[in-house]
Structure formats: structure tokens, C-alpha cells
Design a protein around this motif. Structure first.
Motif, PDB file in Angstrom:
ATOM      1  N   GLY A  62       0.824  -1.215   0.000  1.00  0.00           N
ATOM      2  CA  GLY A  62       0.000   0.000   0.000  1.00  0.00           C
ATOM      3  C   GLY A  62       0.854   1.260   0.000  1.00  0.00           C
ATOM      4  O   GLY A  62       0.614   2.197  -0.774  1.00  0.00           O
ATOM      5  N   LEU A  63       1.882   1.275   0.856  1.00  0.00           N
ATOM      6  CA  LEU A  63       2.769   2.441   0.950  1.00  0.00           C
ATOM      7  C   LEU A  63       3.549   2.646  -0.342  1.00  0.00           C
ATOM      8  O   LEU A  63       3.725   3.776  -0.808  1.00  0.00           O
ATOM      9  N   GLU A  64       4.000   1.520  -0.921  1.00  0.00           N
ATOM     10  CA  GLU A  64       4.766   1.634  -2.163  1.00  0.00           C
ATOM     11  C   GLU A  64       3.884   2.153  -3.300  1.00  0.00           C
ATOM     12  O   GLU A  64       4.336   2.935  -4.132  1.00  0.00           O
ATOM     13  N   LEU A  65       2.639   1.733  -3.303  1.00  0.00           N
ATOM     14  CA  LEU A  65       1.721   2.216  -4.339  1.00  0.00           C
ATOM     15  C   LEU A  65       1.469   3.711  -4.196  1.00  0.00           C
ATOM     16  O   LEU A  65       1.376   4.442  -5.184  1.00  0.00           O
ATOM     17  N   GLU A  66       1.382   4.136  -2.943  1.00  0.00           N
ATOM     18  CA  GLU A  66       1.084   5.539  -2.663  1.00  0.00           C
ATOM     19  C   GLU A  66       2.087   6.477  -3.327  1.00  0.00           C
ATOM     20  O   GLU A  66       1.747   7.597  -3.705  1.00  0.00           O
ATOM     21  N   LYS A 102       3.431   6.063  -6.166  1.00  0.00           N
ATOM     22  CA  LYS A 102       3.389   5.994  -7.643  1.00  0.00           C
ATOM     23  C   LYS A 102       2.228   6.794  -8.200  1.00  0.00           C
ATOM     24  O   LYS A 102       1.274   7.104  -7.488  1.00  0.00           O
ATOM     25  N   LYS A 103       2.345   7.019  -9.500  1.00  0.00           N
ATOM     26  CA  LYS A 103       1.218   7.675 -10.188  1.00  0.00           C
ATOM     27  C   LYS A 103       0.082   6.677 -10.374  1.00  0.00           C
ATOM     28  O   LYS A 103       0.338   5.500 -10.588  1.00  0.00           O
ATOM     29  N   ALA A 104      -1.131   7.126 -10.334  1.00  0.00           N
ATOM     30  CA  ALA A 104      -2.320   6.294 -10.540  1.00  0.00           C
ATOM     31  C   ALA A 104      -2.227   4.952  -9.806  1.00  0.00           C
ATOM     32  O   ALA A 104      -2.321   3.891 -10.422  1.00  0.00           O
ATOM     33  N   PRO A 105      -2.041   4.991  -8.480  1.00  0.00           N
ATOM     34  CA  PRO A 105      -1.824   3.738  -7.737  1.00  0.00           C
ATOM     35  C   PRO A 105      -2.976   2.743  -7.874  1.00  0.00           C
ATOM     36  O   PRO A 105      -2.756   1.543  -7.892  1.00  0.00           O
ATOM     37  N   LYS A 106      -4.192   3.270  -7.992  1.00  0.00           N
ATOM     38  CA  LYS A 106      -5.333   2.350  -8.041  1.00  0.00           C
ATOM     39  C   LYS A 106      -5.407   1.595  -9.357  1.00  0.00           C
ATOM     40  O   LYS A 106      -6.104   0.597  -9.469  1.00  0.00           O
ATOM     41  N   ARG A 107      -4.723   2.084 -10.376  1.00  0.00           N
ATOM     42  CA  ARG A 107      -4.747   1.417 -11.685  1.00  0.00           C
ATOM     43  C   ARG A 107      -3.530   0.502 -11.872  1.00  0.00           C
ATOM     44  O   ARG A 107      -3.405  -0.174 -12.876  1.00  0.00           O
TER      45      ARG A 107
END
Ligand SMILES: Nc1ncnc2c1ncn2[C@@H]1O[C@H](COP(=O)(O)OP(=O)(O)O)[C@@H](O)[C@H]1O
Ligand SMILES: [Mg+2]
Length: 264
Positions: A113-117, A119-124
Motif C-alpha cells: 500500500g505504501l509503495e503504491l502511494e 506511484k502515479k495512478a496507484p489504483k490502476r
């Protein structure tokens, strides 16, 4: 390239019939409700039915590989897998079940979750990673940890169907409804299919039978198939085998096969 289609419909034109990759996410607000057990055994049934199947373990506990009797020593943290240049299937390992591969998990996934945060467009992000392997698999099953964080959200966005186990209790129905409210509040997730199924039902307990019938009678988002609470499942888990291999012809194997058929 064939992109994976969240709506997962058969695309057919004159003389062609291409079925898009189907992504099912096993999720729940609650832990210990039978997500992983169902994800693994449904994946086995999907593979047995002829579908090239991938199960992506996104839970730091890594129970998927354990249940399938696979021991892996990951060279790089599992949380890096969605961000790497090489396509996902290169991180998959084969299981002993024909046509079933697994992307293993490790504890690093607690930070996904933290790593996604960052990045750009984490939900995609996870959907994009899956897009790249759309020609390799017919069915992808995502085994998610309990709760809803950014990593789970990204996985749900990548799925066409969200599948939620409901154990026979009013609190479990309540968390299914919380999950539904969460999904409905999101423009994209609100369009996904969301289905519950009754998990770990003790068929000899009348109260639990009534629970199942009342749930089925009062709503249309709960599947007909229910999974019995049985020692077969526990023993198969101890032996690190799918139930259909540990107890072929048993009640649990029949139930997971029916669950796959109803989902398919
Ligand atoms: N149908 C079942 N009958 C008996 N025990 C079950 C059944 N499904 C799951 N279990 C057991 O319940 C525990 C939690 O299951 P698990 O699939 O890991 O749940 P989750 O992924 O939701 O946390 C495990 O010990 C598992 O063996
Ligand atoms: Mg689990």
C-alpha cells in the motif's frame, strides 16, 4: 495486445470468438472467513476445467503457496512484482496442478500500500500489470488480505468480480454490506460485479441453515453455493493439498467445484 476486460465477456465477431481474461478477487473486511481456502480451491477447479489459471497471492501471510504445497525462496521482495519491467507471469511458479500457476507472497507485501502511494495512478497499477499478461491466462484469482487498504483497492480495481465469503453470523453480513458500500462509493468499483457466498456453514445446525435461507431469500447478491465447514478442509490444509486431491469425491471438493461453476 488483448487487454484484460474487467467486464470479462466473450468478445465475438464474424468467425471469431475470443474470451477475455477473467479476474476474480477474493476479498473481505474480515479475516479468517475462508478467502484463501476458497481462492485456492476455486483456482484448482478453474484449472481442472481447462482454463489457464493464475493465482496471485497478495497477502503477506503467503498462505496460498502453503496450501498448494509450494515452497519458494523469493530472490526479490514480492511487493516489487507489480512495479517491475518484466511481465508478471515471469514471477509465477507452476503448481502440481496442471494449468495452475502461482505468484507467491512474502511479508514485504505488508508495505505494498505504501509503495503504491508513491506511484502515479496507484489504483490502476495492478490492473496495468495484469493487462500485460492478458494473453497468458484465462482466469486470474487474486487472494487478498483482510481489510481495505490502497493495495486491496488497486487489486479490486483490477478485478471483474469481487467475491466475498460470508460466515453464518449477522456481523459477517454487516461487513459484507460495509464492503458493498465502500465499492458503491467508487465510480469504477461500483460497476464491478460483487458476489457473496456463505462460507464454513455447519449443515447440521438449524440456525445456520435458517441463516443461509434468509440471506438467499432477502438478497440477490449471494450465491446459491455454500461451503460446508468440514474437517476435510482442515486436513487438506495440514497436508498442503487442494481438497479435490486430498479428498476426491468429498463434500468440500464438490462444494468448491460448484462454487467455481457458479462463478464461471
Ligand atoms: N470450509 C471450511 N471448513 C473448515 N475449515 C475451514 C474452511 N474454510 C477455511 N477453513 C479454515 O479456517 C481458517 C481460515 O481460513 P482462510 O482461508 O485462511 O481464511 P482467510 O483467507 O479469510 O483469512 C483456516 O484454518 C482454514 O483451514
Ligand atoms: Mg487469507
Amino acid at each position: 495486445m488483448l487487454r484484460h476486460d474487467p467486464a470479462s465477456v466473450a468478445v465475438s465477431g464474424p468467425g471469431t470468438s475470443v474470451v477475455a481474461m477473467r479476474v476474480l478477487a477474493f476479498a473481505a473486511v474480515k479475516g479468517g472467513v475462508g478467502k484463501t481456502t476458497a481462492a485456492v480451491n476455486v483456482a484448482v477447479e478453474a484449472a481442472n476445467s481447462g482454463a489457464r489459471t493464475l493465482i496471485w497471492d497478495l497477502d503477506p501471510q503467503g498462505a496460498t503457496c502453503h496450501l498448494l504445497g509450494i515452497d519458494v525462496d523469493l530472490k526479490r521482495p514480492a511487493s516489487q512484482i507489480p512495479f517491475r519491467k518484466r511481465p508478471l507471469h515471469r514471477d509465477a511458479v507452476k503448481s502440481s496442478v496442471k494449468r495452475l500457476s502461482v505468484i507467491p507472497a512474502d511479508m514485504s507485501l505488508r508495505n505494498l500500500g505504501l509503495e503504491l502511494e508513491a506511484k502515479k495512478a496507484p489504483k490502476r497499477r495492478l490492473a496495468r500489470a495484469l493487462d500485460r499478461i492478458a494473453e497468458k491466462f484465462d482466469v486470474v484469482i487474486l487472494d487478498l488480505p483482510a481489510g481495505i487498504d490502497l493495495a486491496v483497492e488497486s487489486a479490486l480495481q483490477a478485478s471483474g468480480t469481487m467475491v466475498v465469503p460470508i460466515v453464518p453470523s449477522t456481523l459477517s453480513v454487516r461487513s459484507f454490506d460495509q464492503f458493498r458500500e465502500f465499492a458503491a462509493a467508487d465510480r469504477r468499483l461500483g460497476k464491478r460485479q460483487l458476489l457473496g457466498f456463505v462460507s464454513m456453514l455447519e449443515p447440521t445446525r438449524h440456525r445456520q441453515q435458517d441463516f443461509y435461507h434468509e440471506l438467499r431469500d432477502s438478497r440477490d447478491d449471494v450465491l446459491e453455493t455454500w461451503i460446508p465447514a468440514t474437517v476435510e478442509v482442515e486436513r487438506a490444509c495440514d497436508r498442503r493439498l487442494p481438497v479435490s486431491i486430498a479428498f476426491p469425491g468429498g463434500r468440500a471438493a464438490a462444494a468448491y467445484k460448484a462454487l467455481w461453476e457458479e462463478l464461471a
